[in-house]
Design an enzyme around this catalytic site. Structure first.
Site, PDB file in Angstrom:
ATOM      1  N   ILE A  59      58.210  87.842   7.443  1.00 19.13           N
ATOM      2  CA  ILE A  59      56.894  87.580   8.054  1.00 19.13           C
ATOM      3  C   ILE A  59      56.673  88.660   9.104  1.00 19.13           C
ATOM      4  CG2 ILE A  59      55.554  85.966   9.474  1.00 19.13           C
ATOM      5  CD1 ILE A  59      55.879  84.809   6.769  1.00 19.13           C
TER       6      ILE A  59
ATOM      7  N   ASP B 138      43.583 104.952 -18.667  1.00 20.11           N
ATOM      8  CA  ASP B 138      44.580 104.618 -17.636  1.00 20.11           C
ATOM      9  C   ASP B 138      45.795 105.513 -17.872  1.00 20.11           C
ATOM     10  OD1 ASP B 138      45.171 101.629 -15.946  1.00 20.11           O
ATOM     11  OD2 ASP B 138      46.756 103.124 -16.163  1.00 20.11           O
TER      12      ASP B 138
ATOM     13  N   ASP C 201      44.653 110.823 -17.418  1.00 23.05           N
ATOM     14  CA  ASP C 201      44.367 110.887 -15.984  1.00 23.05           C
ATOM     15  C   ASP C 201      42.864 110.915 -15.755  1.00 23.05           C
ATOM     16  OD1 ASP C 201      43.978 112.138 -13.272  1.00 23.05           O
ATOM     17  OD2 ASP C 201      46.165 112.086 -13.356  1.00 23.05           O
TER      18      ASP C 201
ATOM     19  N   LEU D 120      48.738 104.839 -16.856  1.00 23.17           N
ATOM     20  CA  LEU D 120      49.897 103.933 -16.910  1.00 23.17           C
ATOM     21  C   LEU D 120      50.910 104.195 -15.787  1.00 23.17           C
ATOM     22  CD1 LEU D 120      50.458 103.491 -20.766  1.00 23.17           C
ATOM     23  CD2 LEU D 120      48.973 102.226 -19.207  1.00 23.17           C
ATOM     24  N   SER D 121      50.469 104.819 -14.703  1.00 26.98           N
ATOM     25  CA  SER D 121      51.371 104.976 -13.563  1.00 26.98           C
ATOM     26  C   SER D 121      51.709 103.615 -12.978  1.00 26.98           C
ATOM     27  CB  SER D 121      50.744 105.881 -12.496  1.00 26.98           C
ATOM     28  OG  SER D 121      49.462 105.415 -12.146  1.00 26.98           O
TER      29      SER D 121
ATOM     30  N   TYR E 272      45.152 105.099   2.509  1.00 30.62           N
ATOM     31  CA  TYR E 272      44.511 104.368   1.398  1.00 30.62           C
ATOM     32  C   TYR E 272      43.065 104.018   1.771  1.00 30.62           C
ATOM     33  CZ  TYR E 272      43.266 100.448  -1.655  1.00 30.62           C
ATOM     34  OH  TYR E 272      42.605  99.600  -2.520  1.00 30.62           O
TER      35      TYR E 272
ATOM     36  N   GLY F  69      49.493 100.273   9.633  1.00 31.33           N
ATOM     37  CA  GLY F  69      48.448 100.295   8.600  1.00 31.33           C
ATOM     38  C   GLY F  69      47.774  98.952   8.426  1.00 31.33           C
TER      39      GLY F  69
HETATM   40  N1  LIG Z   1      44.160  94.121  -5.868  1.00 27.25           N
HETATM   41  C1  LIG Z   1      43.455  94.091  -4.737  1.00 27.25           C
HETATM   42  O1  LIG Z   1      43.673  93.230  -3.871  1.00 27.25           O
HETATM   43  C2  LIG Z   1      42.357  95.100  -4.492  1.00 27.25           C
HETATM   44  C3  LIG Z   1      41.598  94.960  -3.316  1.00 27.25           C
HETATM   45  C4  LIG Z   1      40.601  95.904  -3.061  1.00 27.25           C
HETATM   46  C5  LIG Z   1      40.335  96.913  -3.959  1.00 27.25           C
HETATM   47  N2  LIG Z   1      41.085  97.031  -5.070  1.00 27.25           N
HETATM   48  C6  LIG Z   1      40.794  98.157  -5.963  1.00 27.25           C
HETATM   49  O2  LIG Z   1      40.662  97.666  -7.291  1.00 27.25           O
HETATM   50  C7  LIG Z   1      41.175  98.642  -8.201  1.00 27.25           C
HETATM   51  C8  LIG Z   1      42.216  98.007  -9.123  1.00 27.25           C
HETATM   52  O3  LIG Z   1      43.290  97.530  -8.316  1.00 27.25           O
HETATM   53  P1  LIG Z   1      44.507  96.704  -8.949  1.00 27.25           P
HETATM   54  O4  LIG Z   1      44.935  95.709  -7.933  1.00 27.25           O
HETATM   55  O5  LIG Z   1      44.156  96.259 -10.313  1.00 27.25           O
HETATM   56  O6  LIG Z   1      45.633  97.830  -8.982  1.00 27.25           O
HETATM   57  P2  LIG Z   1      46.529  98.360 -10.205  1.00 27.25           P
HETATM   58  O7  LIG Z   1      47.507  99.318  -9.634  1.00 27.25           O
HETATM   59  O8  LIG Z   1      47.047  97.204 -10.986  1.00 27.25           O
HETATM   60  O9  LIG Z   1      45.441  99.138 -11.092  1.00 27.25           O
HETATM   61  C9  LIG Z   1      45.135 100.503 -10.893  1.00 27.25           C
HETATM   62  C10 LIG Z   1      45.253 101.173 -12.248  1.00 27.25           C
HETATM   63  O10 LIG Z   1      44.901 102.549 -12.107  1.00 27.25           O
HETATM   64  C11 LIG Z   1      45.769 103.316 -12.920  1.00 27.25           C
HETATM   65  N3  LIG Z   1      45.793 104.680 -12.379  1.00 27.25           N
HETATM   66  C12 LIG Z   1      46.328 105.119 -11.207  1.00 27.25           C
HETATM   67  N4  LIG Z   1      46.150 106.436 -11.085  1.00 27.25           N
HETATM   68  C13 LIG Z   1      45.458 106.852 -12.180  1.00 27.25           C
HETATM   69  C14 LIG Z   1      44.962 108.108 -12.637  1.00 27.25           C
HETATM   70  N5  LIG Z   1      45.147 109.240 -11.906  1.00 27.25           N
HETATM   71  N6  LIG Z   1      44.310 108.172 -13.816  1.00 27.25           N
HETATM   72  C15 LIG Z   1      44.125 107.033 -14.562  1.00 27.25           C
HETATM   73  N7  LIG Z   1      44.582 105.830 -14.193  1.00 27.25           N
HETATM   74  C16 LIG Z   1      45.229 105.733 -13.017  1.00 27.25           C
HETATM   75  C17 LIG Z   1      47.122 102.610 -12.810  1.00 27.25           C
HETATM   76  O11 LIG Z   1      47.998 102.907 -13.876  1.00 27.25           O
HETATM   77  C18 LIG Z   1      46.691 101.141 -12.791  1.00 27.25           C
HETATM   78  O12 LIG Z   1      46.669 100.598 -14.105  1.00 27.25           O
HETATM   79  C19 LIG Z   1      41.714  99.794  -7.345  1.00 27.25           C
HETATM   80  O13 LIG Z   1      40.729 100.797  -7.293  1.00 27.25           O
HETATM   81  C20 LIG Z   1      41.907  99.174  -5.989  1.00 27.25           C
HETATM   82  O14 LIG Z   1      41.778 100.141  -4.962  1.00 27.25           O
HETATM   83  C21 LIG Z   1      42.109  96.155  -5.363  1.00 27.25           C
END
Ligand SMILES: NC(=O)c1ccc[n+]([C@@H]2O[C@H](COP(=O)([O-])OP(=O)(O)OC[C@H]3O[C@@H](n4cnc5c(N)ncnc54)[C@H](O)[C@@H]3O)[C@@H](O)[C@H]2O)c1
Length: 319
Positions: free
Chosen positions: A206, A38, A58, A40-41, A146, A275
């Site tokens: 809302i 991760d 990354d 950590l962004s 997205y 969106g």
């Molecule tokens: N939370 C939701 O409702 C939801 C719904 C549908 C899909 N998702 C998918 O589930 C996954 C996790 O979502 P989440 O809600 O935990 O989001 P989140 O932002 O908490 O987790 C994403 C993680 O990816 C890391 N990240 C971002 N860019 C990166 C890179 N270039 N290299 C390495 N790490 C990177 C971030 O630091 C973060 O920890 C995502 O792929 C998201 O699209 C989430």
């Protein structure tokens, strides 16, 4: 076959995020060896149990991936930029991370001989649909960069997987909520934002009249589905919806939050953001059939768990 053995070597990209960390901790408890990559962004490594091997980096960094993928049986690919409104402002970044990151990972998995990838896709690929609930064979019409990035990544996962013999399972996850859900000041997700505003006595924006219907699914149910997708048989090449199967309007959500917090809500009507779509509820019958998936936590129970176990809200409840 390696995936049938009891324990696996697993890599989770984005594993310090909201869903990834819950998944990592659960897989460790189940006896697997878990590595997390991760950048950590948005993630926080403090969410992870100390027995999880954490690497900051990354998902596009191939030399790092080659090292981390050695002897890995299954990859969970969750690393992504995840905000619909932010993606409208910065589509290039969303393309680079969500699409470029997925392609780089698939290439590295091919090089390392990884057997299976489970990709966390999103309900955002569906966009506006004529009917609800949406099943996996509905034509996707994403309405944000997205959603486009997730759909494009799905195609790369399926195509590269088929060409190189990597088993692929794509989960289209709906609106996930639960303790620890991030609450970024810019574009906060609706549930933690409403809880914070309700408990703090602030007004709740809302958008578009609050009639939009969403499928809110509790984090533990999403984690169950991901765990099952890592080892289930007969699921390769499948795309599977993961939601609660229940639709809730934003207005109904606000009422439930008012009831559970016993606070009066101050709703502030604001024009709709671009969106978004009017209705998005998952047909989860395929998940039941292929993964034995049954969502167990209702919206009200999940919100109660957040109020009790999420320190940010628990301390406000006591005030
Ligand atoms: N939370 C939701 O409702 C939801 C719904 C549908 C899909 N998702 C998918 O589930 C996954 C996790 O979502 P989440 O809600 O935990 O989001 P989140 O932002 O908490 O987790 C994403 C993680 O990816 C890391 N990240 C971002 N860019 C990166 C890179 N270039 N290299 C390495 N790490 C990177 C971030 O630091 C973060 O920890 C995502 O792929 C998201 O699209 C989430």
């Amino acid at each position: 076959m390696r995936l049938e053995t009891k324990t696996m070597n697993i890599l989770i990209t984005g594993g310090a995020g909201f869903i990834g960390a819950a998944l990592a901790n659960r897989l460790l408890l189940d006896g697997h060896t878990v590595r997390v990559l991760d950048d950590l962004s948005a993630g926080n490594p403090d969410r992870l149990h100390s027995d999880i091997f954490f690497t900051r980096g990354d998902v596009r960094d191939k030399p790092k991936l080659w090292r981390l993928l050695k002897r890995v049986d299954c990859v969970y690919h969750l690393a992504a930029r995840v905000s619909v409104p932010e993606s409208i402002l910065y589509p290039t970044e969303y393309n680079e991370t969500n699409v470029g990151g997925t392609v780089a990972l698939m290439e590295a998995m091919r090089d390392a001989g990884v057997q299976r990838v489970v990709f966390a896709s999103s309900a955002a690929i569906y966009g506006e649909q004529p009917r609800s609930p949406v099943a996996e064979d509905f034509s996707p019409h994403p309405t944000s960069p997205y959603g486009v990035s997730k759909l494009s990544a799905e195609h790369y996962v399926s195509t590269i997987g088929r060409l190189w013999g990597i088993e692929t399972v794509i989960l289209r996850i709906f609106n996930t909520f639960g303790p620890g859900q991030p609450l970024p000041p810019e574009h906060p997700p609706v549930i933690p934002m409403m809880l914070k505003q309700a408990l703090g006595g602030g007004s709740i924006p809302i958008y578009g009249g609050g009639t939009q219907v969403r499928d809110f699914v509790f984090i533990d149910d999403v984690v169950d589905s991901l765990v099952a997708a890592g080892s289930a048989k007969g699921v390769s090449r499948r795309i599977i919806n993961i939601g609660s199967g229940q639709g809730t309007s934003v207005n109904a959500l606000a009422k439930t939050i008012a009831r559970l917090t016993t606070r009066e809500l101050h709703l502030l009507p604001v024009p709709s953001e671009s969106g978004g779509v009017s209705q998005l509820v998952a047909d989860i019958s395929l998940a039941g059939e292929l993964l034995g998936y049954v969502p167990r936590v209702s919206l009200a129970d999940g919100l109660s768990l957040m109020l009790k176990h999420d320190a940010r809200f628990a301390k406000m409840v006591r005030v």
